[in-house]
Design an enzyme around this catalytic site. Structure first.
Site, PDB file in Angstrom:
ATOM      1  N   LYS A 334      40.475 -15.050 -39.513  1.00 48.01           N
ATOM      2  CA  LYS A 334      40.967 -14.680 -38.183  1.00 48.01           C
ATOM      3  C   LYS A 334      42.492 -14.700 -38.149  1.00 48.01           C
ATOM      4  O   LYS A 334      43.129 -13.761 -37.675  1.00 48.01           O
ATOM      5  CB  LYS A 334      40.373 -15.651 -37.149  1.00 48.01           C
ATOM      6  CG  LYS A 334      40.721 -15.338 -35.722  1.00 48.01           C
ATOM      7  CD  LYS A 334      39.649 -15.818 -34.762  1.00 48.01           C
ATOM      8  CE  LYS A 334      39.637 -17.316 -34.569  1.00 48.01           C
ATOM      9  NZ  LYS A 334      40.693 -17.783 -33.646  1.00 48.01           N
ATOM     10  N   GLY A 407      44.131 -17.540 -28.173  1.00 43.67           N
ATOM     11  CA  GLY A 407      45.404 -18.253 -28.094  1.00 43.67           C
ATOM     12  C   GLY A 407      46.387 -17.754 -29.138  1.00 43.67           C
ATOM     13  O   GLY A 407      47.593 -17.655 -28.884  1.00 43.67           O
ATOM     14  N   ASP A 628      40.585 -26.564 -37.187  1.00 45.74           N
ATOM     15  CA  ASP A 628      39.513 -25.817 -36.514  1.00 45.74           C
ATOM     16  C   ASP A 628      38.118 -26.247 -36.984  1.00 45.74           C
ATOM     17  O   ASP A 628      37.116 -25.762 -36.475  1.00 45.74           O
ATOM     18  CB  ASP A 628      39.684 -24.313 -36.767  1.00 45.74           C
ATOM     19  CG  ASP A 628      40.901 -23.765 -36.030  1.00 45.74           C
ATOM     20  OD1 ASP A 628      41.320 -24.387 -35.039  1.00 45.74           O
ATOM     21  OD2 ASP A 628      41.437 -22.730 -36.461  1.00 45.74           O
ATOM     22  N   LYS A 655      42.267 -26.949 -27.444  1.00 47.61           N
ATOM     23  CA  LYS A 655      41.762 -25.737 -28.108  1.00 47.61           C
ATOM     24  C   LYS A 655      40.973 -24.900 -27.087  1.00 47.61           C
ATOM     25  O   LYS A 655      41.127 -25.092 -25.890  1.00 47.61           O
ATOM     26  CB  LYS A 655      40.896 -26.129 -29.313  1.00 47.61           C
ATOM     27  CG  LYS A 655      41.697 -26.806 -30.426  1.00 47.61           C
ATOM     28  CD  LYS A 655      42.682 -25.844 -31.054  1.00 47.61           C
ATOM     29  CE  LYS A 655      43.533 -26.528 -32.111  1.00 47.61           C
ATOM     30  NZ  LYS A 655      44.643 -25.678 -32.550  1.00 47.61           N
TER      31      LYS A 655
HETATM   32  C1  S3P Z   1      46.041 -20.657 -35.686  1.00 44.14           C
HETATM   33  C2  S3P Z   1      46.583 -21.902 -35.563  1.00 44.14           C
HETATM   34  C3  S3P Z   1      45.863 -23.070 -35.056  1.00 44.14           C
HETATM   35  C4  S3P Z   1      44.359 -22.811 -35.013  1.00 44.14           C
HETATM   36  C5  S3P Z   1      44.014 -21.475 -34.463  1.00 44.14           C
HETATM   37  C6  S3P Z   1      44.642 -20.379 -35.302  1.00 44.14           C
HETATM   38  C7  S3P Z   1      46.866 -19.551 -36.202  1.00 44.14           C
HETATM   39  O1  S3P Z   1      46.275 -23.334 -33.734  1.00 44.14           O
HETATM   40  O2  S3P Z   1      43.721 -23.826 -34.282  1.00 44.14           O
HETATM   41  O3  S3P Z   1      42.619 -21.282 -34.458  1.00 44.14           O
HETATM   42  O4  S3P Z   1      46.315 -18.499 -36.546  1.00 44.14           O
HETATM   43  O5  S3P Z   1      48.085 -19.731 -36.267  1.00 44.14           O
HETATM   44  P1  S3P Z   1      47.528 -24.324 -33.434  1.00 44.14           P
HETATM   45  O6  S3P Z   1      48.756 -23.677 -33.930  1.00 44.14           O
HETATM   46  O7  S3P Z   1      47.539 -24.471 -31.936  1.00 44.14           O
HETATM   47  O8  S3P Z   1      47.212 -25.604 -34.132  1.00 44.14           O
END
Ligand code: S3P
Length: 750
Positions: A334, A407, A628, A655
């Site tokens: 992802k 997010g 995650d 999250k």
């Molecule tokens: C991600 C970073 C992580 C992760 C999210 C994907 C990314 O979040 O939990 O699913 O692709 O940079 P955080 O940066 O908030 O830890």
């Protein structure tokens, strides 16, 4: 059902009025239905069809006998509404509610003002968004309105009692009622319904009468049939609609004509890029609409509400027991999928991506860049072709960029958009709208960006265009790859060298991929830096399988005696491999093979066989590397011998859901001794026999919680039901199929 209205009097018992009559009768929601007809023959036909209980041709025979609780439904062609209103004015007693079904509301309101001097308090203008090209009482169907929308456009003068009665009437036939202003209704409908009818009628007329080949219909196939079905609708009704909603329809026709002109020019100029752009954008929009239709049948949806409609009602039911065996490849990573679209869009040249994750989150990023004018082909079985526009080639989007549940999309885009010449608004679904954005807004403001959030730093984010960004040296207060990436991406547009220093290593896909696109990133220990003002050059990207998705099957095999599963081509970047380290510390049997690099990212095949697990204190340095994966790791802990203690993981609380609380709640419901703490959890495992009772848990709309409890089913005494699982599609669209392939007894109920 108890009747919600007394008598229904229908003026114009055709498809619309007749269907309401049948539906109310079938639901037992009205006492009887009286039809008012212009011709005796139609009255006899409707009676014979059972659409109404009695029929009149002179309204004066029926109106004086009506009273409170009765509803008059006017469903005659739009321009005939005024005539019916005249009849009502003469003989309608007090207390009767009047509503209508006309497709244009402005003309109904104007007719009411003309007849009564002002819109009366008993009139509730309405429009059921349902229909068919067929017309007449014989086309009426009792289920026409089920799961369809009805738009009411009440004026300030309306009485609450009459409005409530009309709302209850539509709800009783299964419709979803919403309200909007008259002007908004008429503009929305002009675009989504009236314009398509103009085009369909116009096309058929052109082919039938102006074409040189009079036999043309002989050669017309599915495309013609699908496109022109609505040209077989009632001509009088549609003539009236055109006359009644002229200005709004003209606006839509002008917009369409301009776009058609551009398309004509693209064909004349053999402009491949423009044609690809229009067709890929349109296909994506139509595919999204098709997906919506599959979940709920209605026409003319309101785009911002699509998300709510995307069936929050998906439930997983997991049969207890089973073993996990097989050799599978889970979908693409992802994080890398998001970044491939972002950097590919800003690069010079055409970037080819393989293994792209076709989940809702990465698709939200893809759509956002389409909305900013980037031509993106696919995705088609993981292949995406991005026609990069260069660092300054994005265009202002026509409206807010909607990022669903994602997010990552919102935080990384905030960084990229902070440096653009245009303004943009970023919005998301209910879960994303609760997530903290100050963590990105603050450093971006330090760089000189113009960012506004909603209350308490929540989305939507408003990003002002034209800001001059200055490089900063940013020490991240939390270990977050999203914050790091956001600042680095803003740094591409900043004056000077932007530094980020993280308190613990987090995923470094942004840094790696920037290098892959030829943009120099310097890395020294916990610090990464970029110089502003550089360029990205198109490249090829092979996205490996997502270790976060592989985790569910790794845990499944690790907790279930007799299991042996191999996961192919998984990304094992050292900033993502915490789950392997933690499971190994717990005693899991994990073998990596075929290790190699693709496009600067390490990958391997991962084989996991059952071995008994023991509880551990999870090293805090592993937390960001497995951030995650904890929901699934908690399931492993519940099956391990002894106590597992997690600390230093407060980030889990912000999250897609509060993952500590959501997992603790579910584990407790399934009979596990789980104690949440402010920054982690303490779980007592049961190594032998079932580790979970059966029961019903809530995923809180969080994809990873849903998939984790699915895996728990393997060691459960009874079935586990998991509510609210639609968001599994955000990261793992074929989870249910792969789960079934390896032997997990998962039923998906919509
Ligand atoms: C991600 C970073 C992580 C992760 C999210 C994907 C990314 O979040 O939990 O699913 O692709 O940079 P955080 O940066 O908030 O830890």
């Amino acid at each position: 059902m108890e009747p919600v209205i007394n008598r229904l009097v229908v003026f114009g018992v055709g498809l619309i009025g007749g269907s309401l009559a049948l539906a109310l009768k079938r639901a037992g929601a009205c006492r009887d239905v009286i039809g008012v007809f212009r011709r005796e023959r139609s009255a006899q036909e409707a009676l014979a069809l059972g659409v109404c209980d009695c029929a009149y041709t002179d309204p004066r025979d029926v109106l004086p006998g009506l009273g409170k609780g009765d509803v008059v439904f006017v469903s005659v062609p739009t321009l005939a509404v005024a005539g019916v209103f005249e009849q009502l004015r003469e003989s309608l007693p007090e207390g009767v509610t009047v509503t209508d079904g006309a497709s244009v509301k402005g003309s109904v309101v104007a007719a009411a003002e003309k007849v009564w001097g002002a819109v009366p308090e008993f009139l509730v203008p309405g429009h059921p968004i349902a229909g068919s090209e067929r017309s007449g009482a014989e086309a009426a169907k009792a289920d026409l309105y089920k799961h369809h929308r009805v738009i009411l456009t009440p004026m300030d003068s309306v009485s609450g009692e009459h409005l409530a009665r009309v709302e209850a009437m539509w709800a009783a036939v299964g419709a979803e009622v919403l309200t909007m202003s008259v002007a908004e209704h008429d503009e929305v409908l002009a675009a989504t319904s009236h314009l398509p009818h103009v085009i369909a009628y116009g096309l058929v007329d052109t082919l039938a009468h102006d074409s040189e080949n009079q036999n043309i219909f002989r050669y017309a196939a599915g495309g013609f049939r699908d496109f022109t079905r609505i040209a077989s609708s009632d001509p009088v009704m549609w003539r009236d609609i055109m006359l009644a909603n002229g200005p709004a329809i003209l606006k839509s026709i002008d917009l369409f004509t301009a776009n058609l002109g551009e398309l004509r020019k693209a064909i004349a100029d053999s402009d491949e890029a423009r044609l690809t752009g229009v067709f890929t954008r349109a296909k994506a929009a139509r595919d999204r609409f098709t997906r919506m239709l599959a979940r709920k049948s209605f026409s003319e949806p309101l785009i911002e509400e699509m998300d709510d409609m995307e069936g929050k009602e998906v439930t997983f039911v997991v049969r207890p027991g089973g073993t996990v065996n097989g050799d599978i490849r889970v979908p693409g990573d992802k994080s890398m999928s998001h970044r491939s679209i972002m950097l590919g869009s800003l690069a010079e040249g055409v970037t080819e991506v393989e293994g792209f994750l076709e989940g809702e989150d990465a698709l939200a990023t893809l759509q956002a860049f389409r909305d900013m004018g980037v031509v993106i082909e696919g995705p088609d079985k993981g292949r995406v072709t991005i026609h990069g526009v260069g660092m300054h080639g994005l265009k202002a989007p026509a409206g807010p960029l909607y990022l669903g549940n994602s997010g990552t999309s919102m935080r990384l885009l905030a960084g990229l958009l902070a440096g653009q010449a245009f303004s943009a608004t970023l919005t998301g679904d209910e879960s994303l709208s609760r997530r903290p954005m100050n963590r990105v807004a603050e450093p971006l403001r330090q760089m000189g960006a113009d960012i506004t959030t909603a209350e308490a730093g929540r989305p939507p984010l408003q990003i002002g265009g034209g800001a001059k960004l200055q490089a900063i040296d940013y020490k991240l207060p939390m270990a977050s790859a999203q914050v790091k990436s956001c600042v680095l991406l803003a740094g591409l547009y900043a004056d000077g060298r932007t530094y980020t220093t993280e308190p613990a290593p987090t995923r470094d896909h942004t840094e790696r991929m920037l290098s892959g696109f030829g943009y120099a990133v310097e890395r020294a220990g916990a610090t990464a830096s970029v110089n502003g003002g550089g360029k990205l050059f198109a490249t090829k990207i092979d996205v490996p399988a997502d270790i976060s998705s592989a985790t569910f099957f790794m845990v499944a095999a690790a907790i279930t005696p007799g299991s042996d599963v191999t996961l192919r081509h998984v990304g094992i970047n050292p900033t993502r491999d915490g789950v392997i380290n933690i499971l190994r510390l717990m005693g899991a049997d994990i073998e990596l093979s075929n290790q190699h690099e693709v496009g600067g990212e390490p990958v391997a095949d991962i084989r996991v066989r059952y071995a008994s697990l023991k509880g551990i204190r999870i090293p805090e340095d592993q937390v960001p590397l497995a951030i995650d994966e904890f929901p699934a790791l908690f399931i492993a802990a519940a099956c391990a011998d002894g106590e597992t203690i997690l600390t230093g993981a407060e980030e889990l609380r912000v999250k897609e859901s509060d993952r500590i609380q959501a997992m603790a709640d579910g584990l407790l419901l399934l009979g596990v001794d789980a104690r949440p703490t402010p920054d982690g959890i303490v779980i007592q495992g049961k190594p032998e026999g079932p580790a979970f009772t059966g029961g019903s848990v809530d995923s809180c709309g969080d994809h990873r919680i849903a998939m984790s409890f699915t895996v728990a089913g393997l060691r459960a005494a009874d079935a586990i039901t998991i509510d609210n699982c639609a968001n599994v599609a955000t990261s793992f669209p074929n989870f249910d199929q792969l789960a079934a392939t390896v032997g997990i007894g998962l039923d998906v109920r919509d």
